[in-house]
Write an enzyme that holds these catalytic residues in place. Sequence first.
Site, short mmCIF file in Angstrom:
data_model
loop_
_atom_site.label_atom_id
_atom_site.label_comp_id
_atom_site.label_asym_id
_atom_site.label_seq_id
_atom_site.Cartn_x
_atom_site.Cartn_y
_atom_site.Cartn_z
N ARG A 248 0.86 -1.18 0.00
CA ARG A 248 0.00 0.00 0.00
C ARG A 248 0.90 1.24 0.00
O ARG A 248 1.93 1.26 0.69
CB ARG A 248 -0.91 0.05 1.23
N GLU A 277 -2.65 7.65 -4.60
CA GLU A 277 -3.11 7.05 -5.86
C GLU A 277 -4.61 7.19 -6.10
O GLU A 277 -5.07 7.13 -7.25
CB GLU A 277 -2.72 5.56 -5.93
P1 NAD Z 1 -1.17 -11.09 5.15
O1 NAD Z 1 -2.13 -10.59 6.18
O2 NAD Z 1 -1.19 -12.54 4.78
O3 NAD Z 1 0.33 -10.74 5.59
C1 NAD Z 1 0.72 -9.51 6.12
C2 NAD Z 1 1.92 -9.77 7.02
O4 NAD Z 1 2.40 -8.49 7.46
C3 NAD Z 1 1.58 -10.58 8.28
O5 NAD Z 1 2.46 -11.67 8.41
C4 NAD Z 1 1.75 -9.58 9.41
O6 NAD Z 1 2.18 -10.19 10.63
C5 NAD Z 1 2.80 -8.65 8.82
N1 NAD Z 1 2.91 -7.37 9.51
C6 NAD Z 1 1.98 -6.70 10.22
N2 NAD Z 1 2.52 -5.58 10.72
C7 NAD Z 1 3.81 -5.54 10.32
C8 NAD Z 1 4.88 -4.64 10.53
N3 NAD Z 1 4.73 -3.54 11.29
N4 NAD Z 1 6.06 -4.92 9.96
C9 NAD Z 1 6.24 -6.03 9.21
N5 NAD Z 1 5.26 -6.93 9.00
C10 NAD Z 1 4.07 -6.68 9.54
O7 NAD Z 1 -1.40 -10.17 3.88
P2 NAD Z 1 -1.02 -10.51 2.36
O8 NAD Z 1 -2.14 -11.23 1.71
O9 NAD Z 1 0.34 -11.07 2.32
O10 NAD Z 1 -1.03 -9.03 1.72
C11 NAD Z 1 -0.10 -8.04 2.15
C12 NAD Z 1 -0.55 -6.70 1.63
O11 NAD Z 1 -0.40 -6.67 0.21
C13 NAD Z 1 -2.04 -6.37 1.86
O12 NAD Z 1 -2.26 -5.81 3.13
C14 NAD Z 1 -2.34 -5.41 0.76
O13 NAD Z 1 -2.19 -4.10 1.26
C15 NAD Z 1 -1.27 -5.68 -0.29
N6 NAD Z 1 -1.83 -6.15 -1.58
C16 NAD Z 1 -1.52 -5.47 -2.71
C17 NAD Z 1 -2.01 -5.89 -3.93
C18 NAD Z 1 -1.68 -5.19 -5.22
O14 NAD Z 1 -2.34 -5.44 -6.25
N7 NAD Z 1 -0.68 -4.35 -5.28
C19 NAD Z 1 -2.84 -7.01 -3.99
C20 NAD Z 1 -3.12 -7.70 -2.80
C21 NAD Z 1 -2.62 -7.26 -1.59
#
Ligand code: NAD
Length: 348
Positions: A248, A277
């Site tokens: 994000r 964005e």
């Molecule tokens: P997820 O919930 O499976 O994983 C997120 C991880 O981040 C977890 O392991 C959590 O413990 C960790 N986390 C939380 N706080 C943190 C911190 N302060 N520092 C480091 N790690 C931390 O989520 P996911 O499915 O892997 O998705 C991750 C992110 O990707 C989503 O939140 C979304 O914003 C983004 N995303 C982007 C797109 C895109 O098209 N660009 C698509 C899908 C998701």
Amino acid sequence: MLELSTEQKSAIRVAVFSAQPHDKHFFNCVNQECFQSLHADLVFHTSPLSKETAALAGRCDAVCVFVNDCVDEDVLQLLAEQGVRGVFLRCAGFNNVDLKAAKKLGLFVARVPAYSPEAVAEFAVALILTLNRRTHRAYNRVREGNFDLSSLLGFNMHGKTVGIVGVGRIGLAAARIFKGFGCNLLAYDPYEVDEFRALGAYTTFENLLQQSDIVTLHCPLMDSTKHLISRASLMNLKRGAMLINTSRGGIIDTAAVIDALKSGQIGALGLDVYEKEAGLFFVDHSSDIIHDDVFQRLLTFPNVLVTGHQAFLTEEALTEIAETTLQNLQHFALGTACSNALVGRGAI
Ligand code: NAD
């Protein structure tokens, strides 16, 4: 598949905001092929949800929203006043929804927590390889008959250290790919899992920045991760490292990153997301004057690659998004517990 009673059939009318042609295609296909008992009446609107467009949800039971729709307290209030009872996010992140306000208003909120994590992980790798080997620049050169190789020098991925910030579904999928390249893996995540320990080592955020040749962000945007990449944290970055954000935009302080690019602290930057964005991405602005000078400055760097939030855009991911959203809608219609609920029955 859940079965609906006759009264429940055809009972759900959903206003789908920020609808792109691909949303329409995949939602209609899944709705017709797999969810005939639901008969969700999907009303597609290209406009994003905002205070100005909330009226488009009139006579609808629910709204379906995406990453840049505004779902704050005022908008939720307007939706509730019109009789909307559910908000269905067709994405994983929910930073744009005021969950407290939704709870207060008695609205149901659900999301798609997981859909093809490989789609996003593979796209992060695509940004890295493009920036590293300059295929985007080579493509343009060759088309103009320019076969000069200057400024196209890259590095081997093999043996490089990749730092993954957030090892959830996407971070783990990315880790597996980097392992295949022969990279050394570091991760920072407050919640550690054995699947990653088998691939690399957890460390502190500070150490990850100091040791990594490539840093890729895969944590969600929350109060605690807003501007995680800041002027202060960038001082720890290994000089000349590559930074990738497919998570994000708000995780990065863009002004600080621009200064770090100017000083050479950041060696290359790949962004699929940008903190401002909303209103810019997902729309053709090629004949408009773009007034965001910070964004325009980013585009002037030869070592910056920006894409318009497309990491999720694969057939597999769009099918899964449509399937899960329509399953969430079925639970809502039936009043059964929904494991993807953020607010309402089934919410954790
Ligand atoms: P997820 O919930 O499976 O994983 C997120 C991880 O981040 C977890 O392991 C959590 O413990 C960790 N986390 C939380 N706080 C943190 C911190 N302060 N520092 C480091 N790690 C931390 O989520 P996911 O499915 O892997 O998705 C991750 C992110 O990707 C989503 O939140 C979304 O914003 C983004 N995303 C982007 C797109 C895109 O098209 N660009 C698509 C899908 C998701």
